[in-house]
Design an enzyme around this catalytic site. Sequence first.
Site, PDB file in Angstrom:
ATOM      1  N   ASP A   1       0.872  -1.227  -0.004  1.00  0.00           N
ATOM      2  CA  ASP A   1       0.156   0.058  -0.035  1.00  0.00           C
ATOM      3  C   ASP A   1       1.046   1.257  -0.025  1.00  0.00           C
ATOM      4  OD1 ASP A   1      -2.073   2.005   0.770  1.00  0.00           O
ATOM      5  OD2 ASP A   1      -3.158   0.264   1.334  1.00  0.00           O
ATOM      6  N   ASN A   2       0.463   2.442  -0.528  1.00  0.00           N
ATOM      7  CA  ASN A   2       1.211   3.515  -0.278  1.00  0.00           C
ATOM      8  C   ASN A   2       0.665   4.721   0.467  1.00  0.00           C
ATOM      9  OD1 ASN A   2      -1.289   4.520  -1.798  1.00  0.00           O
ATOM     10  ND2 ASN A   2       0.140   5.512  -3.467  1.00  0.00           N
TER      11      ASN A   2
ATOM     12  N   ASN B   1      -4.651   6.460   0.904  1.00  0.00           N
ATOM     13  CA  ASN B   1      -5.998   6.608   1.545  1.00  0.00           C
ATOM     14  C   ASN B   1      -6.165   5.577   2.660  1.00  0.00           C
ATOM     15  OD1 ASN B   1      -8.701   8.121   1.593  1.00  0.00           O
ATOM     16  ND2 ASN B   1      -9.450   5.766   0.585  1.00  0.00           N
TER      17      ASN B   1
ATOM     18  N   PHE C   1      -6.657  -4.943  -4.518  1.00  0.00           N
ATOM     19  CA  PHE C   1      -7.738  -3.745  -4.006  1.00  0.00           C
ATOM     20  C   PHE C   1      -7.271  -2.361  -4.263  1.00  0.00           C
ATOM     21  CE2 PHE C   1      -8.388  -7.099  -0.552  1.00  0.00           C
ATOM     22  CZ  PHE C   1      -9.757  -7.397  -0.678  1.00  0.00           C
TER      23      PHE C   1
ATOM     24  N   SER D   1     -16.635  -3.377  -9.412  1.00  0.00           N
ATOM     25  CA  SER D   1     -17.877  -2.653  -8.671  1.00  0.00           C
ATOM     26  C   SER D   1     -18.923  -2.925  -9.450  1.00  0.00           C
ATOM     27  CB  SER D   1     -17.475  -1.108  -8.415  1.00  0.00           C
ATOM     28  OG  SER D   1     -18.461  -0.642  -7.851  1.00  0.00           O
TER      29      SER D   1
ATOM     30  N   TYR E   1     -14.704   6.548 -12.997  1.00  0.00           N
ATOM     31  CA  TYR E   1     -14.437   5.565 -12.029  1.00  0.00           C
ATOM     32  C   TYR E   1     -14.854   4.282 -12.345  1.00  0.00           C
ATOM     33  CZ  TYR E   1     -14.786   2.573  -7.905  1.00  0.00           C
ATOM     34  OH  TYR E   1     -14.974   1.301  -7.172  1.00  0.00           O
TER      35      TYR E   1
ATOM     36  N   LYS F   1     -12.854   0.844 -13.868  1.00  0.00           N
ATOM     37  CA  LYS F   1     -12.807  -0.537 -13.223  1.00  0.00           C
ATOM     38  C   LYS F   1     -13.412  -1.332 -14.394  1.00  0.00           C
ATOM     39  CE  LYS F   1     -12.312  -1.106  -9.017  1.00  0.00           C
ATOM     40  NZ  LYS F   1     -11.230  -1.090  -8.368  1.00  0.00           N
TER      41      LYS F   1
ATOM     42  N   PHE G   1     -21.045  -4.847  -4.141  1.00  0.00           N
ATOM     43  CA  PHE G   1     -21.966  -3.849  -4.210  1.00  0.00           C
ATOM     44  C   PHE G   1     -21.871  -2.657  -2.925  1.00  0.00           C
ATOM     45  CE2 PHE G   1     -25.188  -5.017  -7.177  1.00  0.00           C
ATOM     46  CZ  PHE G   1     -24.698  -6.042  -7.891  1.00  0.00           C
TER      47      PHE G   1
ATOM     48  N   ASN H   1     -19.966   8.470   1.059  1.00  0.00           N
ATOM     49  CA  ASN H   1     -20.921   7.453   0.892  1.00  0.00           C
ATOM     50  C   ASN H   1     -22.048   7.532   2.343  1.00  0.00           C
ATOM     51  OD1 ASN H   1     -18.136   5.870   0.025  1.00  0.00           O
ATOM     52  ND2 ASN H   1     -19.857   5.449  -0.977  1.00  0.00           N
TER      53      ASN H   1
ATOM     54  N   ARG I   1     -30.346   0.018  -2.432  1.00  0.00           N
ATOM     55  CA  ARG I   1     -29.035  -0.690  -2.637  1.00  0.00           C
ATOM     56  C   ARG I   1     -28.991  -1.739  -1.763  1.00  0.00           C
ATOM     57  NH1 ARG I   1     -29.198   3.058  -5.703  1.00  0.00           N
ATOM     58  NH2 ARG I   1     -27.690   4.659  -6.260  1.00  0.00           N
TER      59      ARG I   1
ATOM     60  N   ARG J   1     -28.889  13.345  -6.305  1.00  0.00           N
ATOM     61  CA  ARG J   1     -27.675  13.356  -6.743  1.00  0.00           C
ATOM     62  C   ARG J   1     -27.246  12.909  -8.204  1.00  0.00           C
ATOM     63  NH1 ARG J   1     -23.185   9.938  -3.247  1.00  0.00           N
ATOM     64  NH2 ARG J   1     -24.174   8.278  -4.212  1.00  0.00           N
TER      65      ARG J   1
HETATM   66  P1  NAD Z   1      -9.725   2.054   0.435  1.00  0.00           P
HETATM   67  O1  NAD Z   1      -9.460   3.460  -0.243  1.00  0.00           O
HETATM   68  O2  NAD Z   1     -10.153   2.171   1.753  1.00  0.00           O
HETATM   69  O3  NAD Z   1      -8.615   1.224   0.112  1.00  0.00           O
HETATM   70  C1  NAD Z   1      -7.856   1.154  -1.039  1.00  0.00           C
HETATM   71  C2  NAD Z   1      -6.371   1.125  -0.741  1.00  0.00           C
HETATM   72  O4  NAD Z   1      -5.458   1.161  -1.723  1.00  0.00           O
HETATM   73  C3  NAD Z   1      -5.804   2.208  -0.069  1.00  0.00           C
HETATM   74  O5  NAD Z   1      -5.290   1.838   1.432  1.00  0.00           O
HETATM   75  C4  NAD Z   1      -4.885   3.012  -0.585  1.00  0.00           C
HETATM   76  O6  NAD Z   1      -3.890   3.788   0.344  1.00  0.00           O
HETATM   77  C5  NAD Z   1      -4.372   2.200  -1.426  1.00  0.00           C
HETATM   78  N1  NAD Z   1      -3.991   2.680  -2.522  1.00  0.00           N
HETATM   79  C6  NAD Z   1      -4.527   3.564  -3.544  1.00  0.00           C
HETATM   80  N2  NAD Z   1      -3.706   3.989  -4.427  1.00  0.00           N
HETATM   81  C7  NAD Z   1      -2.507   3.284  -4.454  1.00  0.00           C
HETATM   82  C8  NAD Z   1      -1.430   3.071  -5.193  1.00  0.00           C
HETATM   83  N3  NAD Z   1      -1.087   3.832  -6.294  1.00  0.00           N
HETATM   84  N4  NAD Z   1      -0.517   2.261  -4.864  1.00  0.00           N
HETATM   85  C9  NAD Z   1      -0.640   1.467  -3.616  1.00  0.00           C
HETATM   86  N5  NAD Z   1      -1.905   1.744  -2.939  1.00  0.00           N
HETATM   87  C10 NAD Z   1      -2.636   2.537  -3.247  1.00  0.00           C
HETATM   88  O7  NAD Z   1     -10.906   1.313  -0.447  1.00  0.00           O
HETATM   89  P2  NAD Z   1     -11.630   0.301  -0.216  1.00  0.00           P
HETATM   90  O8  NAD Z   1     -12.862   0.744   0.055  1.00  0.00           O
HETATM   91  O9  NAD Z   1     -11.030  -0.584   0.561  1.00  0.00           O
HETATM   92  O10 NAD Z   1     -11.957  -0.284  -1.831  1.00  0.00           O
HETATM   93  C11 NAD Z   1     -10.889  -1.091  -2.310  1.00  0.00           C
HETATM   94  C12 NAD Z   1     -11.247  -1.629  -3.535  1.00  0.00           C
HETATM   95  O11 NAD Z   1     -12.705  -2.079  -3.674  1.00  0.00           O
HETATM   96  C13 NAD Z   1     -11.037  -0.764  -4.690  1.00  0.00           C
HETATM   97  O12 NAD Z   1     -10.340  -0.909  -5.653  1.00  0.00           O
HETATM   98  C14 NAD Z   1     -12.364  -0.108  -4.791  1.00  0.00           C
HETATM   99  O13 NAD Z   1     -12.568   0.409  -6.035  1.00  0.00           O
HETATM  100  C15 NAD Z   1     -13.119  -1.362  -4.873  1.00  0.00           C
HETATM  101  N6  NAD Z   1     -14.709  -1.273  -4.419  1.00  0.00           N
HETATM  102  C16 NAD Z   1     -14.900  -0.626  -3.378  1.00  0.00           C
HETATM  103  C17 NAD Z   1     -16.175  -0.213  -2.893  1.00  0.00           C
HETATM  104  C18 NAD Z   1     -16.699   0.505  -1.664  1.00  0.00           C
HETATM  105  O14 NAD Z   1     -17.596   1.278  -1.467  1.00  0.00           O
HETATM  106  N7  NAD Z   1     -15.791   0.574  -0.617  1.00  0.00           N
HETATM  107  C19 NAD Z   1     -17.256  -0.837  -3.774  1.00  0.00           C
HETATM  108  C20 NAD Z   1     -16.969  -1.586  -4.939  1.00  0.00           C
HETATM  109  C21 NAD Z   1     -15.692  -1.595  -5.315  1.00  0.00           C
HETATM  110  N1  UDP Z   2     -26.782   8.788  -0.185  1.00  0.00           N
HETATM  111  C1  UDP Z   2     -27.570   9.861   0.505  1.00  0.00           C
HETATM  112  N2  UDP Z   2     -26.721  10.771   1.149  1.00  0.00           N
HETATM  113  C2  UDP Z   2     -25.357  10.727   1.189  1.00  0.00           C
HETATM  114  C3  UDP Z   2     -24.697   9.724   0.532  1.00  0.00           C
HETATM  115  C4  UDP Z   2     -25.390   8.592  -0.147  1.00  0.00           C
HETATM  116  O1  UDP Z   2     -28.606  10.019   0.549  1.00  0.00           O
HETATM  117  O2  UDP Z   2     -24.769  11.694   1.936  1.00  0.00           O
HETATM  118  C5  UDP Z   2     -27.537   7.949  -0.814  1.00  0.00           C
HETATM  119  C6  UDP Z   2     -27.470   7.835  -2.411  1.00  0.00           C
HETATM  120  O3  UDP Z   2     -27.801   8.783  -3.399  1.00  0.00           O
HETATM  121  C7  UDP Z   2     -27.609   6.526  -2.780  1.00  0.00           C
HETATM  122  C8  UDP Z   2     -27.557   5.399  -1.540  1.00  0.00           C
HETATM  123  O4  UDP Z   2     -27.388   6.778  -0.603  1.00  0.00           O
HETATM  124  O5  UDP Z   2     -28.893   6.330  -3.116  1.00  0.00           O
HETATM  125  C9  UDP Z   2     -25.801   4.915  -1.521  1.00  0.00           C
HETATM  126  O6  UDP Z   2     -24.917   5.860  -1.932  1.00  0.00           O
HETATM  127  P1  UDP Z   2     -23.334   5.778  -1.466  1.00  0.00           P
HETATM  128  O7  UDP Z   2     -22.571   6.816  -2.063  1.00  0.00           O
HETATM  129  O8  UDP Z   2     -23.108   4.909  -0.390  1.00  0.00           O
HETATM  130  O9  UDP Z   2     -23.184   4.355  -2.718  1.00  0.00           O
HETATM  131  P2  UDP Z   2     -23.328   4.293  -4.202  1.00  0.00           P
HETATM  132  O10 UDP Z   2     -24.518   3.161  -4.330  1.00  0.00           O
HETATM  133  O11 UDP Z   2     -23.513   5.415  -4.623  1.00  0.00           O
HETATM  134  O12 UDP Z   2     -22.060   3.547  -4.633  1.00  0.00           O
END
Ligand code: NAD
Ligand code: UDP
Length: 352
Positions: free
Chosen positions: A45-46, A49, A94, A138, A162, A166, A190, A211, A243, A304
């Site tokens: 990880d870097n 985030n 991830f 995603s 985004y 993906k 999801f 979120n 959702r 939104r």
């Molecule tokens: P997160 O931001 O908490 O974790 C991602 C990690 O990747 C972080 O620790 C960040 O520091 C690291 N990172 C980012 N850029 C990097 C780089 N260039 N090199 C090395 N490390 C790097 O996010 P998360 O919620 O844990 O999500 C993980 C994965 O799941 C992501 O790819 C995201 O797109 C996918 N995803 C997340 C969700 C969600 O709602 N959380 C939903 C669908 C898919």
């Molecule tokens: N949402 C909301 N207020 C917020 C954030 C999200 O009403 O501050 C709603 C958003 O419109 C969606 C649902 O909550 O209908 C889930 O949004 P989120 O951003 O968590 O996930 P998404 O499904 O967009 O990836």
Amino acid sequence: MSEPTEPNHNQATNATVLVTGAAGYIGSHTCIELMANGFDVIGVDNFDNSEPVVLDRIAELAGRPIQFAELDIRDTEALRKVVSKHSPSAVIHFAGLKAVGESVSHPQKYWSVNVGGTLSLLDAISTSDVSMFVFSSSCTVYGDPAAVPVTETTPVAPISPYGRTKLAAEQAIIDHLSTRDCGGLLLRYFNPVGAHASGRIGEDPVGVPNNLMPFAMQVAVGRRDALSIFGDDYDTADGTCIRDYIHVVDLAQGHVAALKAETDIDSCEIVNLGTGRGSSVLEVVNAASEAVGKPIAHQIVARRDGDAAVIFADTTKAESLLSWSADRTMVDMCRDHWSWQSLNPDGYRTAD
Ligand code: NAD
Ligand code: UDP
């Protein structure tokens, strides 16, 4: 309900898993589940985030330290050295950027990290013995689906940079793996929410949460005044969007199931990871208020841009291919998310 897995050092598999984004929200929970199931983990990880202290928390919960290298996944040579030193047999990828709004204002950054980083990782493992590649995709790739639940064959139509990154990363992985003896699982998550039952690790968004659940919980803990609900005029029972929220520990255990299913998989498969159940925004806010023990202040505001009205998963393929299903409820999700938020009101930034 399956508890977060307790450490079990008798289950050693001797398999090493390279986990990119190991310090992040889903990555940290997955590392614990992997280690509890006897896998050795090498995390990278870097900290773009995330915070280094999460590594201490992972070690505390897993009962042993996690091997780790700080690097940017776009640094192919640094990755190659890690792969050469640890000889992983599987990769869970991830690492990436995930803020939809930021992807609109900074698309170059998203293509660089999400697609460029994935290409770099594929390059770094190209001559290795990695035999399974698991990718964090995603449900955003489906856009606003015409019908629900969505199956893995529902047409893809991402509506943000985004989502497009993906999808592009998925396609790069499919093409790459077709040239070598390595299975692939492209997992379309999801809406992950919740936290480890201990409350020691959880989601710690930087700045204003995008979120729903993190925002609602920051209102509950007093960091924000009120939640804005984006629209109550959708064609749903209460007018708010629906959702498929999934507990992050269920999701983490889905990755363990993915690795254990390895022998049955000789191709690159796309799999939805959700619960198959939809919840409206108001239902989530009510469940969160119950968990917190007081109402979460909220107001209805305009829709939104880009929000689908209703999306939830068809989970048939995950059940048959991975022998896995998510069994934690919305009550579990809200309780555990609140436990994390109330024990760590400022996230990891005030961590010991
Ligand atoms: P997160 O931001 O908490 O974790 C991602 C990690 O990747 C972080 O620790 C960040 O520091 C690291 N990172 C980012 N850029 C990097 C780089 N260039 N090199 C090395 N490390 C790097 O996010 P998360 O919620 O844990 O999500 C993980 C994965 O799941 C992501 O790819 C995201 O797109 C996918 N995803 C997340 C969700 C969600 O709602 N959380 C939903 C669908 C898919
Ligand atoms: N949402 C909301 N207020 C917020 C954030 C999200 O009403 O501050 C709603 C958003 O419109 C969606 C649902 O909550 O209908 C889930 O949004 P989120 O951003 O968590 O996930 P998404 O499904 O967009 O990836």
